[in-house]
Write an enzyme that holds these catalytic residues in place. Structure first.
Site, PDB file in Angstrom:
ATOM      1  N   LYS A  14      -1.794  30.138 -36.757  1.00  0.00           N
ATOM      2  CA  LYS A  14      -2.040  29.644 -38.119  1.00  0.00           C
ATOM      3  C   LYS A  14      -0.802  28.951 -38.712  1.00  0.00           C
ATOM      4  O   LYS A  14       0.310  29.068 -38.185  1.00  0.00           O
ATOM      5  CB  LYS A  14      -2.524  30.823 -38.972  1.00  0.00           C
ATOM      6  N   TYR A  18     -15.204  28.525 -40.863  1.00  0.00           N
ATOM      7  CA  TYR A  18     -15.224  29.816 -41.573  1.00  0.00           C
ATOM      8  C   TYR A  18     -16.480  29.966 -42.441  1.00  0.00           C
ATOM      9  O   TYR A  18     -16.461  30.713 -43.424  1.00  0.00           O
ATOM     10  CB  TYR A  18     -13.966  29.958 -42.426  1.00  0.00           C
ATOM     11  N   PHE A  59     -12.038  35.619 -50.952  1.00  0.00           N
ATOM     12  CA  PHE A  59     -10.875  35.009 -50.304  1.00  0.00           C
ATOM     13  C   PHE A  59     -11.188  33.655 -49.668  1.00  0.00           C
ATOM     14  O   PHE A  59     -10.292  33.024 -49.096  1.00  0.00           O
ATOM     15  CB  PHE A  59     -10.294  35.963 -49.242  1.00  0.00           C
ATOM     16  N   ARG A 112      -8.888  40.085 -28.959  1.00  0.00           N
ATOM     17  CA  ARG A 112      -8.944  40.802 -30.255  1.00  0.00           C
ATOM     18  C   ARG A 112      -8.034  42.022 -30.215  1.00  0.00           C
ATOM     19  O   ARG A 112      -7.366  42.342 -31.202  1.00  0.00           O
ATOM     20  CB  ARG A 112     -10.390  41.222 -30.576  1.00  0.00           C
ATOM     21  N   THR A 127      -7.162  42.743 -38.790  1.00  0.00           N
ATOM     22  CA  THR A 127      -7.035  41.608 -39.717  1.00  0.00           C
ATOM     23  C   THR A 127      -5.847  41.775 -40.659  1.00  0.00           C
ATOM     24  O   THR A 127      -5.101  40.834 -40.900  1.00  0.00           O
ATOM     25  CB  THR A 127      -8.340  41.467 -40.536  1.00  0.00           C
ATOM     26  N   ARG A 172      -0.407  40.492 -34.771  1.00  0.00           N
ATOM     27  CA  ARG A 172      -0.404  40.546 -36.241  1.00  0.00           C
ATOM     28  C   ARG A 172       0.595  41.573 -36.763  1.00  0.00           C
ATOM     29  O   ARG A 172       1.168  41.396 -37.849  1.00  0.00           O
ATOM     30  CB  ARG A 172      -1.817  40.798 -36.750  1.00  0.00           C
ATOM     31  N   ASN A 214      -2.016  36.079 -41.708  1.00  0.00           N
ATOM     32  CA  ASN A 214      -1.955  37.071 -40.626  1.00  0.00           C
ATOM     33  C   ASN A 214      -1.720  36.442 -39.250  1.00  0.00           C
ATOM     34  O   ASN A 214      -2.124  36.979 -38.234  1.00  0.00           O
ATOM     35  CB  ASN A 214      -3.204  37.960 -40.653  1.00  0.00           C
ATOM     36  N   HIS A 261      -5.682  33.624 -35.275  1.00  0.00           N
ATOM     37  CA  HIS A 261      -7.135  33.824 -35.248  1.00  0.00           C
ATOM     38  C   HIS A 261      -7.577  34.060 -33.810  1.00  0.00           C
ATOM     39  O   HIS A 261      -7.015  33.455 -32.887  1.00  0.00           O
ATOM     40  CB  HIS A 261      -7.848  32.572 -35.780  1.00  0.00           C
ATOM     41  N   GLU A 321     -16.919  28.156 -31.937  1.00  0.00           N
ATOM     42  CA  GLU A 321     -15.592  27.700 -32.367  1.00  0.00           C
ATOM     43  C   GLU A 321     -14.997  26.703 -31.370  1.00  0.00           C
ATOM     44  O   GLU A 321     -14.404  25.697 -31.770  1.00  0.00           O
ATOM     45  CB  GLU A 321     -14.674  28.913 -32.558  1.00  0.00           C
TER      46      GLU A 321
HETATM   47  O1  CDP Z   1      -9.582  36.949 -38.631  1.00  0.00           O
HETATM   48  P1  CDP Z   1     -10.474  38.164 -38.523  1.00  0.00           P
HETATM   49  O2  CDP Z   1     -11.713  37.901 -37.701  1.00  0.00           O
HETATM   50  O3  CDP Z   1      -9.715  39.379 -38.076  1.00  0.00           O
HETATM   51  O4  CDP Z   1     -10.948  38.516 -40.003  1.00  0.00           O
HETATM   52  P2  CDP Z   1     -12.168  37.962 -40.870  1.00  0.00           P
HETATM   53  O5  CDP Z   1     -12.710  39.107 -41.633  1.00  0.00           O
HETATM   54  O6  CDP Z   1     -13.118  37.169 -40.033  1.00  0.00           O
HETATM   55  O7  CDP Z   1     -11.450  37.005 -41.924  1.00  0.00           O
HETATM   56  C1  CDP Z   1     -11.057  35.702 -41.547  1.00  0.00           C
HETATM   57  C2  CDP Z   1      -9.710  35.425 -42.180  1.00  0.00           C
HETATM   58  O8  CDP Z   1      -9.822  35.427 -43.607  1.00  0.00           O
HETATM   59  C3  CDP Z   1      -8.629  36.477 -41.901  1.00  0.00           C
HETATM   60  O9  CDP Z   1      -8.005  36.320 -40.653  1.00  0.00           O
HETATM   61  C4  CDP Z   1      -7.667  36.240 -43.064  1.00  0.00           C
HETATM   62  O10 CDP Z   1      -6.828  35.113 -42.819  1.00  0.00           O
HETATM   63  C5  CDP Z   1      -8.637  35.897 -44.203  1.00  0.00           C
HETATM   64  N1  CDP Z   1      -8.947  37.073 -45.053  1.00  0.00           N
HETATM   65  C6  CDP Z   1      -8.321  37.214 -46.280  1.00  0.00           C
HETATM   66  O11 CDP Z   1      -7.526  36.364 -46.665  1.00  0.00           O
HETATM   67  N2  CDP Z   1      -8.610  38.314 -47.080  1.00  0.00           N
HETATM   68  C7  CDP Z   1      -9.487  39.249 -46.669  1.00  0.00           C
HETATM   69  N3  CDP Z   1      -9.737  40.295 -47.452  1.00  0.00           N
HETATM   70  C8  CDP Z   1     -10.117  39.121 -45.421  1.00  0.00           C
HETATM   71  C9  CDP Z   1      -9.827  38.024 -44.629  1.00  0.00           C
HETATM   72 MG    MG Z   2     -13.413  36.765 -38.037  1.00  0.00          MG
END
Ligand code: CDP
Ligand code: MG
Length: 135
Positions: A9, A51, A59, A87, A93, A104, A114, A117, A128
């Site tokens: 990122k 996304y 968010f 993962r 996350t 992370r 974080n 991705h 994707e």
């Molecule tokens: O990236 P990951 O699949 O682990 O998490 P996600 O739930 O799919 O969320 C996608 C991205 O949104 C995260 O990697 C964060 O950058 C952002 N995010 C955030 O800013 N605040 C949250 N509460 C959850 C996610």
């Molecule tokens: Mg995700």
């Protein structure tokens, strides 16, 4: 052999080559092969599509702003059980909850910023990779 999508990122890319190299080395040590690699500035429409599952969440707007704020490193990775293995390698996350030694944990600063991705499942990986590389 399975493919997955990995992305470094913007805040890491902005920090310079040392962190990009260190993260790609972690991926390589975990047995992944890099089969595509590109540094790209993603446009808003693509990131909104990428996304899309998060549209409407609190968010979402800041996430789209953040991912479009600078170049990212886009990577296709191959390994046995690649989706789950990646993962596990990146961790939770929220970096504060990510297991010790995960990407992370080592490189993330907040739940928003974080570091990386990774596709959540095989269907997402295919979607994707299609969006980013046209595969
Ligand atoms: O990236 P990951 O699949 O682990 O998490 P996600 O739930 O799919 O969320 C996608 C991205 O949104 C995260 O990697 C964060 O950058 C952002 N995010 C955030 O800013 N605040 C949250 N509460 C959850 C996610
Ligand atoms: Mg995700």
């Amino acid at each position: 052999m399975q493919s997955t999508y990995f992305m470094i990122k913007p805040e890491i890319v902005a920090a310079g080559e040392q962190q990009i190299g260190a993260i790609l080395a972690m991926v390589n040590r975990s047995g992944f092969r890099i089969t595509r690699l590109a540094m790209r500035q993603l446009d808003r429409a693509l990131v909104e599509d990428f996304y899309g599952e998060h549209r409407g969440k609190p968010f979402y707007d800041s996430l789209v702003e953040y991912i479009t704020s600078g170049p990212v490193v886009c990577v296709r990775l191959e390994r046995e059980d690649a989706v789950a293995a990646l993962r596990e390698l990146i961790g939770a996350t929220n970096p504060a909850e990510a297991a010790t030694g995960t990407v992370r944990d080592l490189y993330g600063t907040s739940i928003g910023e974080n570091a990386v991705h990774a596709s959540a499942n095989a269907d997402d990986a295919a979607r994707e990779l299609g969006l980013i590389f046209g595969d």
